[in-house]
Design an enzyme around this catalytic site. Structure first.
Site, PDB file in Angstrom:
ATOM      1  N   ASP A  76       0.663  -1.208  -0.057  1.00  0.00           N
ATOM      2  CA  ASP A  76      -0.044  -0.039  -0.169  1.00  0.00           C
ATOM      3  C   ASP A  76       0.675   1.347   0.115  1.00  0.00           C
ATOM      4  O   ASP A  76       0.545   2.301  -0.627  1.00  0.00           O
ATOM      5  CB  ASP A  76      -1.003   0.100   1.228  1.00  0.00           C
ATOM      6  CG  ASP A  76      -2.172  -0.892   0.870  1.00  0.00           C
ATOM      7  OD1 ASP A  76      -2.202  -1.519   0.006  1.00  0.00           O
ATOM      8  OD2 ASP A  76      -3.176  -0.629   1.822  1.00  0.00           O
ATOM      9  N   ASN A 124      -4.549  -2.109  -4.389  1.00  0.00           N
ATOM     10  CA  ASN A 124      -5.777  -2.190  -3.787  1.00  0.00           C
ATOM     11  C   ASN A 124      -5.903  -1.261  -2.623  1.00  0.00           C
ATOM     12  O   ASN A 124      -6.070  -1.524  -1.395  1.00  0.00           O
ATOM     13  CB  ASN A 124      -6.443  -3.557  -3.591  1.00  0.00           C
ATOM     14  CG  ASN A 124      -7.536  -3.671  -3.064  1.00  0.00           C
ATOM     15  OD1 ASN A 124      -8.530  -2.420  -3.255  1.00  0.00           O
ATOM     16  ND2 ASN A 124      -8.147  -4.762  -2.683  1.00  0.00           N
ATOM     17  N   ASP A 126     -10.921  -2.703  11.283  1.00  0.00           N
ATOM     18  CA  ASP A 126      -9.885  -3.802  10.669  1.00  0.00           C
ATOM     19  C   ASP A 126      -9.927  -4.742  11.972  1.00  0.00           C
ATOM     20  O   ASP A 126      -9.653  -6.053  11.647  1.00  0.00           O
ATOM     21  CB  ASP A 126      -8.668  -2.959  10.423  1.00  0.00           C
ATOM     22  CG  ASP A 126      -8.950  -2.245   9.362  1.00  0.00           C
ATOM     23  OD1 ASP A 126      -9.982  -2.214   8.615  1.00  0.00           O
ATOM     24  OD2 ASP A 126      -8.287  -1.378   8.795  1.00  0.00           O
ATOM     25  N   GLU A 137     -11.256  -5.329   1.030  1.00  0.00           N
ATOM     26  CA  GLU A 137     -10.228  -6.212   0.394  1.00  0.00           C
ATOM     27  C   GLU A 137     -10.851  -7.314  -0.573  1.00  0.00           C
ATOM     28  O   GLU A 137     -10.730  -7.748  -1.527  1.00  0.00           O
ATOM     29  CB  GLU A 137      -9.128  -6.672   0.963  1.00  0.00           C
ATOM     30  CG  GLU A 137      -7.965  -5.761   1.114  1.00  0.00           C
ATOM     31  CD  GLU A 137      -8.066  -4.751   1.918  1.00  0.00           C
ATOM     32  OE1 GLU A 137      -9.219  -4.530   2.488  1.00  0.00           O
ATOM     33  OE2 GLU A 137      -7.187  -3.984   2.638  1.00  0.00           O
ATOM     34  N   HIS A 149      -5.054  -9.462   3.072  1.00  0.00           N
ATOM     35  CA  HIS A 149      -4.093  -9.709   4.090  1.00  0.00           C
ATOM     36  C   HIS A 149      -4.848 -10.156   5.460  1.00  0.00           C
ATOM     37  O   HIS A 149      -4.117 -10.957   6.357  1.00  0.00           O
ATOM     38  CB  HIS A 149      -3.361  -8.260   3.871  1.00  0.00           C
ATOM     39  CG  HIS A 149      -3.971  -7.276   4.313  1.00  0.00           C
ATOM     40  ND1 HIS A 149      -3.666  -6.134   5.264  1.00  0.00           N
ATOM     41  CD2 HIS A 149      -5.443  -6.753   3.935  1.00  0.00           C
ATOM     42  CE1 HIS A 149      -4.672  -5.079   5.053  1.00  0.00           C
ATOM     43  NE2 HIS A 149      -5.570  -5.617   4.325  1.00  0.00           N
ATOM     44  N   ARG A 150      -5.747  -9.438   5.726  1.00  0.00           N
ATOM     45  CA  ARG A 150      -6.405  -9.786   7.124  1.00  0.00           C
ATOM     46  C   ARG A 150      -6.978 -11.118   7.261  1.00  0.00           C
ATOM     47  O   ARG A 150      -6.946 -11.652   8.416  1.00  0.00           O
ATOM     48  CB  ARG A 150      -7.444  -8.716   7.565  1.00  0.00           C
ATOM     49  CG  ARG A 150      -6.835  -7.325   7.595  1.00  0.00           C
ATOM     50  CD  ARG A 150      -7.473  -6.307   8.464  1.00  0.00           C
ATOM     51  NE  ARG A 150      -6.818  -4.977   8.029  1.00  0.00           N
ATOM     52  CZ  ARG A 150      -5.659  -4.441   8.442  1.00  0.00           C
ATOM     53  NH1 ARG A 150      -4.982  -5.218   9.404  1.00  0.00           N
ATOM     54  NH2 ARG A 150      -5.248  -3.437   8.077  1.00  0.00           N
ATOM     55  N   LYS A 156       0.345  -6.483   1.431  1.00  0.00           N
ATOM     56  CA  LYS A 156      -0.420  -5.427   1.356  1.00  0.00           C
ATOM     57  C   LYS A 156      -0.017  -4.384   2.681  1.00  0.00           C
ATOM     58  O   LYS A 156       0.004  -3.256   2.276  1.00  0.00           O
ATOM     59  CB  LYS A 156      -1.908  -5.473   1.342  1.00  0.00           C
ATOM     60  CG  LYS A 156      -2.724  -4.213   1.222  1.00  0.00           C
ATOM     61  CD  LYS A 156      -4.231  -4.544   1.144  1.00  0.00           C
ATOM     62  CE  LYS A 156      -5.134  -3.511   0.553  1.00  0.00           C
ATOM     63  NZ  LYS A 156      -5.454  -2.362   1.623  1.00  0.00           N
TER      64      LYS A 156
HETATM   65  O1  LIG Z   1      -8.429   6.072   6.853  1.00  0.00           O
HETATM   66  C1  LIG Z   1      -7.877   5.010   6.893  1.00  0.00           C
HETATM   67  O2  LIG Z   1      -6.240   4.809   6.888  1.00  0.00           O
HETATM   68  C2  LIG Z   1      -8.618   3.460   6.852  1.00  0.00           C
HETATM   69  C3  LIG Z   1      -9.812   3.664   7.238  1.00  0.00           C
HETATM   70  C4  LIG Z   1     -10.714   2.373   7.502  1.00  0.00           C
HETATM   71  O3  LIG Z   1     -11.472   2.393   6.281  1.00  0.00           O
HETATM   72  P1  LIG Z   1     -13.110   2.708   6.142  1.00  0.00           P
HETATM   73  O4  LIG Z   1     -13.280   4.159   6.739  1.00  0.00           O
HETATM   74  O5  LIG Z   1     -13.537   2.719   4.652  1.00  0.00           O
HETATM   75  O6  LIG Z   1     -13.946   1.985   7.072  1.00  0.00           O
HETATM   76  C5  LIG Z   1      -9.910   1.185   7.499  1.00  0.00           C
HETATM   77  O7  LIG Z   1     -10.431  -0.102   7.395  1.00  0.00           O
HETATM   78  C6  LIG Z   1      -8.886   1.072   6.398  1.00  0.00           C
HETATM   79  O8  LIG Z   1      -8.108   0.032   6.596  1.00  0.00           O
HETATM   80  C7  LIG Z   1      -7.921   2.419   6.809  1.00  0.00           C
HETATM   81  C1  LIG Z   2      -9.657  -1.860   4.577  1.00  0.00           C
HETATM   82  C2  LIG Z   2      -8.285  -2.000   4.488  1.00  0.00           C
HETATM   83  O1  LIG Z   2      -7.451  -1.285   3.404  1.00  0.00           O
HETATM   84  P1  LIG Z   2      -7.505   0.068   2.687  1.00  0.00           P
HETATM   85  O2  LIG Z   2      -6.707   0.790   3.188  1.00  0.00           O
HETATM   86  O3  LIG Z   2      -7.446  -0.509   1.387  1.00  0.00           O
HETATM   87  O4  LIG Z   2      -9.202   0.398   2.937  1.00  0.00           O
HETATM   88  C3  LIG Z   2      -7.577  -2.724   5.495  1.00  0.00           C
HETATM   89  O5  LIG Z   2      -6.367  -2.907   5.625  1.00  0.00           O
HETATM   90  O6  LIG Z   2      -8.180  -3.588   6.292  1.00  0.00           O
END
Ligand SMILES: O=C(O)C1=C[C@@H](OP(=O)(O)O)[C@@H](O)[C@H](O)C1
Ligand SMILES: C=C(OP(=O)(O)O)C(=O)O
Length: 427
Positions: free
Chosen positions: A49, A93, A315, A343, A387-388, A413
């Site tokens: 990422d 992604n 998460d 994901e 990944h999770r 990821k």
């Molecule tokens: O802003 C961020 O860094 C994130 C927000 C969350 O997503 P959502 O806001 O879509 O739930 C989380 O699931 C993602 O892994 C990271």
């Molecule tokens: C939802 C996730 O990732 P993203 O930052 O791509 O939304 C995650 O890391 O669980």
């Protein structure tokens, strides 16, 4: 590697230094790129990422020096909007790259194409695009309406008042907030309806403040930001350890006994996922916090099931779904509809794979209920390029039963070295 079989692990113990936070790494990189001055970032996460964010910034003309271990990065900011790129920006992604860059690229002048992996084209972005269009942005959907890939013809963002929906992803609001100081006028952003994953907004506001920008937060219902500002580099920033990545180690101690201390995330952390430890405590584990660590020891009684709304930690909530395999009773995780647009469809994937190890699972539209079996079964777990899923199911090995994880490399990821680090706590 096609698959990895973990043999039963009877106890765990040790200290683990958790790699840098994905959410912080990608926010800090973007604001360092927009800022005036040079920012030295330490403990940057080295994962897919972050690599996608770095590659995009490079195509956009940002100069940075990355250390050999890729954990220190010195970014020379543009002191305003980013440059142009003739090449498409491939963002894999990574939600934390796709959403914030979509907003930030509207600030400058020029044409951009934002692409990604096939799953990215199934992850919604329409609510963000609607808000940006209301501020004058010209954004075209190159595939399906409301989803990437996108074409942006940038000509700056206007100000005034704008509404944004927050019920699918907080990343839309995060993206708009981070772009707002560079808009042509002052902006008031109103959240239209519910806001999910709220603690991620705190991470956003925290990073913006490190770069010298204040946001007036009216109880997460509206936000006021002055326009025509320039982010100022704080010179150096250290990225905290990733609180979501910490969850697997903390859960292991709660399940298998022995004490595990995770460094990099503690009571002082800005990440909402540090609150995962509170859930373990409710299940019966003993938790101790230091400023930069969290330590978990299994309680004297077996873990017990919980019934909780975990919308604030989407998460780390996944880790509770597999921890539930070791708790007495039925664990319910509620208000997690947006697992379906991450994901993979995580509600469906989690239910399918938990059933393979013998659990009784009820999958609702926005909840999951997990009742453990008498005896876990050996299964080959499909990970859906998530990944999770791979990391959560490693916990099954904390039993008398091995577990096989298909495509374990998908942890790249956010946590490429996960299985190596996990092996260090197995006793
Ligand atoms: O802003 C961020 O860094 C994130 C927000 C969350 O997503 P959502 O806001 O879509 O739930 C989380 O699931 C993602 O892994 C990271
Ligand atoms: C939802 C996730 O990732 P993203 O930052 O791509 O939304 C995650 O890391 O669980």
């Amino acid at each position: 590697m096609d698959s990895l079989t973990l043999q039963p692990i009877h106890s765990v113990a040790g200290e683990v230094q958790i790699p840098g936070s994905k959410s912080l790494s990608n926010r800090i990189l973007l604001l360092a790129a927009l800022a005036e001055g040079t920012t030295t970032i330490t403990n940057l996460l080295d994962s897919d990422d972050v690599r996608h964010m770095l590659a995009a910034l490079s195509k956009l003309g940002i100069r940075y020096e990355l250390s050999d271990d890729k954990r220190t990065c010195k970014v020379t900011g543009a002191a305003g909007a980013l440059g142009t790129s003739d090449l498409p920006l491939f963002l894999g992604n990574a939600g934390t790259a796709m959403r914030p860059l979509t907003a930030a690229l509207c600030l400058g002048q020029g044409e951009y194409e934002l692409t990604g992996e096939p799953r990215m084209y199934e992850r919604p972005i329409g609510d963000l695009v609607d808000a940006l269009r209301a501020l004058g942005a010209d954004i075209e959907y190159l595939g399906d309406e409301n989803y990437p890939p996108l074409k942006i013809r940038a000509n700056g963002l206007g100000g005034g008042a704008v509404k944004i929906k927050g019920n699918i992803s907080s990343q839309f609001l995060t993206a708009l907030l981070m772009a707002a100081p560079l808009a042509k006028e002052d902006l008031t952003i109103t959240v239209d309806g519910e806001l999910v994953s709220k603690p991620y907004i705190d991470i956003t506001l925290h990073v913006m403040s490190l770069f010298g920008v204040d946001v007036k937060n009216n109880d997460y219902q509206s936000f006021e930001i002055a326009g025509q500002q320039t982010y100022q580099s704080p010179d150096s920033i250290m990225v905290e350890g990733d609180a979501s990545s910490a969850s697997y180690f903390l859960a292991s101690a709660a399940i298998a006994g022995g004490t595990v201390r995770v460094y990099g995330v503690g009571a002082d952390s800005v990440q909402g996922d540090k609150r995962f430890a509170e859930v373990l405590e409710k299940m019966g584990a003993q938790v101790t916090y230091g400023p930069t660590y969290i330590e978990v020891t299994r309680g004297e009684q077996p873990l017990k099931a919980v019934d909780l709304d975990l919308n604030h930690i989407p998460d780390a909530a996944m880790t509770i779904a597999t921890t539930a395999l070791f708790a007495e009773g039925t664990t319910a995780i509620r208000n997690i509809y947006n697992w379906r647009v991450k994901e993979t469809d995580r509600l469906s994937a989690m239910a399918t794979e938990l059933r393979k190890v013998g659990a009784d699972v009820v999958e609702g539209e926005d909840f999951i209920k997990v009742t453990p079996p008498q005896q876990l079964q050996h299964a080959a777990i499909d990970t859906y390029d998530d990944h999770r899923m791979a990391m959560c199911f490693s916990l099954v090995a904390l039993s008398d039963t091995p577990v096989t994880i298909n495509d374990p490399g998908c942890t790249a990821k956010t946590f490429p070295e996960y299985f190596d680090l996990f092996a260090t706590i197995a006793k």
